[in-house]
Structure formats: C-alpha cells, structure tokens
Motif scaffolding. Structure first.
Motif, PDB file in Angstrom:
ATOM      1  N   LEU A   1       0.819  -1.215   0.000  1.00 46.21           N
ATOM      2  CA  LEU A   1       0.000   0.000   0.000  1.00 46.21           C
ATOM      3  C   LEU A   1       0.853   1.266   0.000  1.00 46.21           C
ATOM      4  O   LEU A   1       0.542   2.241  -0.694  1.00 46.21           O
ATOM      5  CB  LEU A   1      -0.926  -0.017   1.220  1.00 46.21           C
ATOM      6  N   LEU A   2       1.934   1.245   0.753  1.00 50.42           N
ATOM      7  CA  LEU A   2       2.807   2.419   0.849  1.00 50.42           C
ATOM      8  C   LEU A   2       3.867   2.437  -0.249  1.00 50.42           C
ATOM      9  O   LEU A   2       4.742   3.285  -0.247  1.00 50.42           O
ATOM     10  CB  LEU A   2       3.497   2.452   2.218  1.00 50.42           C
ATOM     11  N   LYS A   3       3.772   1.474  -1.173  1.00 51.34           N
ATOM     12  CA  LYS A   3       4.700   1.376  -2.307  1.00 51.34           C
ATOM     13  C   LYS A   3       6.150   1.193  -1.851  1.00 51.34           C
ATOM     14  O   LYS A   3       7.094   1.670  -2.484  1.00 51.34           O
ATOM     15  CB  LYS A   3       4.560   2.581  -3.242  1.00 51.34           C
ATOM     16  N   LEU A   4       6.300   0.491  -0.726  1.00 52.96           N
ATOM     17  CA  LEU A   4       7.625   0.070  -0.292  1.00 52.96           C
ATOM     18  C   LEU A   4       8.037  -1.221  -1.002  1.00 52.96           C
ATOM     19  O   LEU A   4       9.199  -1.625  -0.927  1.00 52.96           O
ATOM     20  CB  LEU A   4       7.634  -0.144   1.221  1.00 52.96           C
ATOM     21  N   ALA A   5       7.069  -1.867  -1.641  1.00 56.48           N
ATOM     22  CA  ALA A   5       7.328  -3.069  -2.436  1.00 56.48           C
ATOM     23  C   ALA A   5       6.566  -2.948  -3.739  1.00 56.48           C
ATOM     24  O   ALA A   5       5.440  -2.439  -3.765  1.00 56.48           O
ATOM     25  CB  ALA A   5       6.879  -4.316  -1.677  1.00 56.48           C
ATOM     26  N   ASP A   6       7.176  -3.398  -4.847  1.00 59.35           N
ATOM     27  CA  ASP A   6       6.463  -3.383  -6.115  1.00 59.35           C
ATOM     28  C   ASP A   6       5.677  -4.682  -6.274  1.00 59.35           C
ATOM     29  O   ASP A   6       5.679  -5.549  -5.401  1.00 59.35           O
ATOM     30  CB  ASP A   6       7.422  -3.166  -7.289  1.00 59.35           C
ATOM     31  N   VAL A   7       4.985  -4.825  -7.393  1.00 56.98           N
ATOM     32  CA  VAL A   7       4.115  -5.975  -7.601  1.00 56.98           C
ATOM     33  C   VAL A   7       4.905  -7.277  -7.575  1.00 56.98           C
ATOM     34  O   VAL A   7       4.479  -8.270  -6.976  1.00 56.98           O
ATOM     35  CB  VAL A   7       3.348  -5.831  -8.935  1.00 56.98           C
ATOM     36  N   ARG A   8       6.068  -7.297  -8.219  1.00 56.77           N
ATOM     37  CA  ARG A   8       6.878  -8.516  -8.229  1.00 56.77           C
ATOM     38  C   ARG A   8       7.227  -8.954  -6.811  1.00 56.77           C
ATOM     39  O   ARG A   8       7.163 -10.145  -6.475  1.00 56.77           O
ATOM     40  CB  ARG A   8       8.172  -8.286  -9.015  1.00 56.77           C
TER      41      ARG A   8
ATOM     42  N   ILE B   1      -7.414   5.753  -6.098  1.00 51.75           N
ATOM     43  CA  ILE B   1      -6.597   6.332  -5.025  1.00 51.75           C
ATOM     44  C   ILE B   1      -5.704   5.251  -4.415  1.00 51.75           C
ATOM     45  O   ILE B   1      -4.518   5.477  -4.141  1.00 51.75           O
ATOM     46  CB  ILE B   1      -7.495   6.973  -3.943  1.00 51.75           C
ATOM     47  N   ARG B   2      -6.250   4.056  -4.190  1.00 53.88           N
ATOM     48  CA  ARG B   2      -5.437   2.972  -3.632  1.00 53.88           C
ATOM     49  C   ARG B   2      -4.259   2.638  -4.545  1.00 53.88           C
ATOM     50  O   ARG B   2      -3.190   2.244  -4.093  1.00 53.88           O
ATOM     51  CB  ARG B   2      -6.290   1.720  -3.422  1.00 53.88           C
ATOM     52  N   LEU B   3      -4.486   2.776  -5.847  1.00 57.83           N
ATOM     53  CA  LEU B   3      -3.437   2.475  -6.814  1.00 57.83           C
ATOM     54  C   LEU B   3      -2.401   3.591  -6.921  1.00 57.83           C
ATOM     55  O   LEU B   3      -1.383   3.421  -7.590  1.00 57.83           O
ATOM     56  CB  LEU B   3      -4.055   2.227  -8.191  1.00 57.83           C
TER      57      LEU B   3
END
Length: 564
Positions: free
Chosen positions: A189-196, A509-511
């Motif tokens: 959620l906080l974009k500390l990790a990407d999808v992979r 918004i979540r994205l």
C-alpha cells in the motif's frame, strides 16, 4: 513528550485544534473546519474525533496531531471509513495518552495508520484486533525489507515449536499469517514493495504456512497410526513419502492477497501399511493401509488450512486440479497419477501442470511428480506431430476462452473482470501456456513457472518482440496491482472493477492515482490506463487464436520448431 513537526499555518488557515479544545462549536463551524478533508458526513467525522479524544490530557495530545491526522485520512480512498477505524482502534485498549504522544513524535506511523484505515478495512481490522502490532510495524526492518522464505520458516518454527497440542499450534499459524499479511499489505500500500516483490512475498508466506501445517498434521497422524511404509524395488521396508504440489498462482510464485491455493496431494506408494500394531493395550496403535493413511493426511491438512476459527483461517484450498477433479480421491500415488495422465490426461491439464511446484513434504516425491508431469506435457508433440499439436492446443485455448467470455457476458463483466475479462490476466497466462506446450519439447528454455519469468524467456528465445514483451510485462504488472487493490479492501477473492464511480475513484486512489485531489480526474486516468492495458493484451492474444493460419506468433513458433 515527543515533538511533532507540523506545517506552518498561514494567517487565514483555520486552527483545527478548536475541534477538540473549544466548547460549543456550532455545527456550521464544524462543517467549515472539516470541509477540506473530503468527508461525506462531517457530523459523523466530528463524533469520531470526540470519541477518540477521551479525557483532557489525551484530548490535548490528539489536538496537537489532528491537522496531520485529517490530512492523512483525506489522502486515503475513504476518509469517513478511516475515521471510523481510527475510533475503533483507539477504543480497543491502548493507552490513549501514550498512543497520541507516540504518534506526535512519529509522523511516519501516523501517516501509515491513516493510509491503512482509509484504504483497507481488512488490514484495519487486523490492527483493531491486535493494536500492539502498530509498535511492531515501527520496528527497524519490519517494513524496510521483506523476510526471506528461510527467515519466515525460522520465525514460524520459533513460534510453533514451543507449543504442544495440534489445535494450539494451528492457531499459532493463523496468527502468524495474519501478522505477516499485515506486513505485506502495508508494504504494498505504501509502495515500499512493487508488484513482483508483493506476489513473491505472498507466495513465500503461503509455502511456509503449508509446510508448517503439514508437519503439524503429519505428527498427529504418526502418533495415531505410526508411519506409513512400503517395500522399495530392492524389497527393503522404507518409510513412504508424501508431497503437496502447488498449482496455479501459488505454483508460479505469484499469489494474490486473497487467493485460494490450488494443490495436488501425491504419495510415493499406496502399497503397504503404517507401523502401528494391533493390541489390547490402550496405548496400542492400529495399523492402517497407506492408502487410508494418505487420504486421512490429505483430508486433515485441507481442513487445517481452510477451517475458520476465532483466529481466522490459513488458506482456502482448491483441489479441483487433482485427477478426476472434484470427484477423485484426495490423494493418489505416483503410479496412479502416471496411469491417469497416460490414459485420461487432457490438454488443459498439460497447461495447468506447467505451474506445478512441490511446496511441502518429501522432496524426492515432489521431484518424481515433476518429472512425470514434464513427460506428460512434452508427450503432446510426440502424439500429434507439429501441425496437429498447433491446431489442437490453439483450438483448446480458444474454446476455453470462448466459454469464459460467454460467462463474463452473462454477468456483465466482460470489460470489468481483471482476471477473466477482455484483455485480462488469463489471456496473458493462456498465451504463455500455449507456447510452452507447443515448443517446450523442442525449446526447453521457454519453461518458467512464473508469468513474468516466462515472458522474459520468450523474449530471449525470440518468440516475442521487444515491444510485445514490454507491453505484456507492463500490462501484467498493472493488472495484478489492480487485482491486489481490489482484494486488500475486504480480503475477498474479487476480480471485478466496481460499478459505481465513487468506488472506482477509491480504487484509483489505492493504486496511487493523484490528480491534485480531484477524485473524478484520478478515476478517469485510471480507467484510461485500464482500457489501454487490456486493449494491448487482447490484441496480442487475438493474434494467437483468431486465425492460426495468419497468426504472426504461430509463424514464429513454426520457424523456431524448424530451427530446433
């Protein structure tokens, strides 16, 4: 008390502390103060704040951070929901004075909680249920990096090994899963990790939990019946192995936030008996056949993983990919599976087995199953020849997708279903599986369980152009991110975009879509991107199935087969 750096207010900026420190504010004044923060119900938002504030000292501390708190929830998908969760979180038992004092000195954690409470009711419920996890999330390295699978296994072992009874140990697994899902969700959620990284983390957690549950259930059955044994080729009595084979997204290492786990249970041999002995003593163990033992093991492991208790559940288990599907035995021996695939195996099962991966139990049995599955997959070309297999495989893919399209149209989901709809994830997966079945025997380098890994291999072996590879990779990552943001809301296995604009805007918004606070603009940009990604996926997929004689992709396949 900790310090908190607030943004300097301009001369005309309202003092939001008045919401908590001024008595008798008129409803119109409350509305004016809360208007910039996007609440649908300002009166209810004020009630949330008043309930959170508590006694005078904690009220003063909350007043010092209320501006940052409101700004944080305003940036989330649902500010009203965020404050409702804030109120419940504050009321569950943490000391308010200590909490607000801590958050006053930790703006990062204040922002994190606002994001969780306003974006994911499922994660919010985890924190409400166990509020001290907020301090765990603040620990060094909890969010800065994801633990390896080995580290997860070590942490789980340290938790479970000190416990004794089967049920208590399984409850510990459920609590461990809930905590680690919070870690993974917050990082995503906080974009500390990407999808992979997120899909890898979810898959690693699932594998560790399945292995943990398997060991607990197996130990209980050993105590009840002894260990299963059979005679090997040399005639020696040996212990009989068992493996859990992951399929689908888990097999590919690409699990969702709310995925079922598709598994197959396979034993080394159904011949033989357990080491239990019949006897009159109360402690005597009855001997049972291996076939019965492994059916019990499959049944009990499925129950352990899927049963919901007050601590939640570990995973929903889908066994329909086993031999004979939902009507077949839960567990079969290697020889049974070999005979089944030789006589009754279908084209779709070849495609499904491309993702098979042992995740628990005997490594030897798992590897033997993979060798057998690979032989079954590669036998396709030997049975039908080059042109025949191309037509058979492509026709099979087309027929399955046509059936899926019909179901999506009936439900009005053909353009809204991220997984099965027009240009969805399944079209990418079908394209990959078709090429692997077509070419795997001649070009073994195309095999890869993961979707992204397979796309990389296709580019390397010239099945995809650089542009096609880039488009499919980018679109797959985008669609999986959408899928995650849909599922992290309520921990439900949903794949459909919302119908109403308000919910679509929240998804945007979540994205991470941010159009200067204009939610309709964020929604429109998201929908434009969704149409672009699904359009490019469908274009490449249609090249494969629409007219095989003219398909550029199949021309490449034929050329590569001739070269091989």
């Amino acid at each position: 008390m900790g310090t908190h750096s607030t943004k300097a207010r301009g001369a005309g900026s309202p003092d939001l502390s008045a919401l908590l420190l001024s008595e008798g504010l008129a409803p119109a004044e409350v509305q004016r103060l809360l208007a910039p923060y996007g609440f649908r119900d300002a009166r209810r938002a004020d009630q949330n704040l008043q309930a959170m504030a508590g006694e005078p000292r904690s009220r003063v501390l909350l007043a010092k951070i209320v501006e940052e708190l409101l700004a944080g929830v305003a940036r989330s998908a649902d500010p009203d929901q965020a404050l409702n969760h804030w109120e419940r979180f504050v009321e569950v038992g943490l000391n308010r004075t200590q909490l607000f004092d801590y958050l006053g000195g930790s703006p990062r954690m204040l922002e994190l909680l606002c994001s969780v409470f306003g974006n994911s009711p499922a994660m919010a419920q985890t924190l409400i249920r166990d509020p001290v996890l907020v301090y765990w999330l603040a620990e060094q390295r909890v969010l800065s990096r994801r633990p390896t699978r080995a580290a997860l296994a070590k942490m789980l072992s340290a938790t479970v090994d000190v416990l004794t009874t089967e049920e208590v140990r399984l409850e510990a697994l459920r609590r461990f899963k809930r905590r680690e899902m919070l870690r993974i969700g917050v990082r995503d959620l906080l974009k500390l990790a990407d999808v992979r990284e997120t899909i890898a983390a979810l898959s690693d957690l699932a594998i560790v939990l399945i292995q943990g549950a398997y060991q607990i259930v197996l130990s209980a059955l050993h105590r009840a019946y002894g260990a299963p044994t059979h005679r090997n080729r040399e005639g020696r009595l040996v212990q009989t192995g068992f493996a859990v084979i992951a399929m689908g997204k888990l097999g590919g290492g690409e699990l969702n936030f709310s995925s079922d786990v598709d598994v197959i249970y396979v034993s080394e041999s159904d011949e033989g008996w357990t080491t239990g002995k019949y006897g009159r003593a109360a402690s005597a163990q009855p001997a049972i056949s291996n076939e019965e033992f492994f059916e019990y093991l499959a049944r009990d492991l499925t129950k352990a993983l899927s049963e919901a208790t007050q601590e939640g559940y570990i995973f929903r288990v889908d066994l329909r990919l086993r031999a004979e599907g939902s009507v077949g035995k839960l567990s079969r021996s290697l020889d049974d599976y070999r005979r089944y695939y030789q006589v009754r195996g279908q084209h779709w099962e070849r495609m499904a087995l491309l993702k098979a991966q042992p995740v628990a139990g005997s490594v030897t049995v798992g590897r033997a199953f993979l060798r057998m599955a690979r032989a079954f997959i590669r036998a396709e070309q030997g049975q039908h020849g080059g042109a025949g297999v191309r037509e058979t495989v492509v026709d099979q893919v087309k027929a399955i997708k046509t059936m899926i399209d019909g179901k999506m149209a009936e439900r009005g989901l053909e353009r809204r279903h991220v997984k099965l709809g027009f240009g969805g994830i399944r079209e990418i997966e079908f394209l990959i599986q078709a090429i692997q079945v077509l070419c795997g025997r001649a070009v073994p380098g195309v095999y890869d369980r993961s979707t992204l890994g397979a796309l990389d291999r296709f580019k390397r072996h010239r099945f995809l152009s650089a542009r096609e590879h880039a488009e499919l990779t980018e679109s797959y990552v985008f669609l999986r991110d959408v899928e995650h943001k849909l599922q992290m809301v309520h921990d439900l296995q949903t794949h459909a975009l919302p119908v109403y604009d308000e919910e679509l805007a929240r998804c945007a918004i979540r994205l991470g879509y941010d159009r200067g606070g204009e939610r309709p603009a964020a929604m429109r940009k998201f929908l434009d991107d969704y149409a672009r990604h699904t359009g490019r996926v469908h274009r490449i997929f249609e090249d494969l199935v629409a007219d095989p004689k003219r398909s550029r992709l199949l021309k490449v396949v034929r050329a590569r087969l001739r070269e091989a």
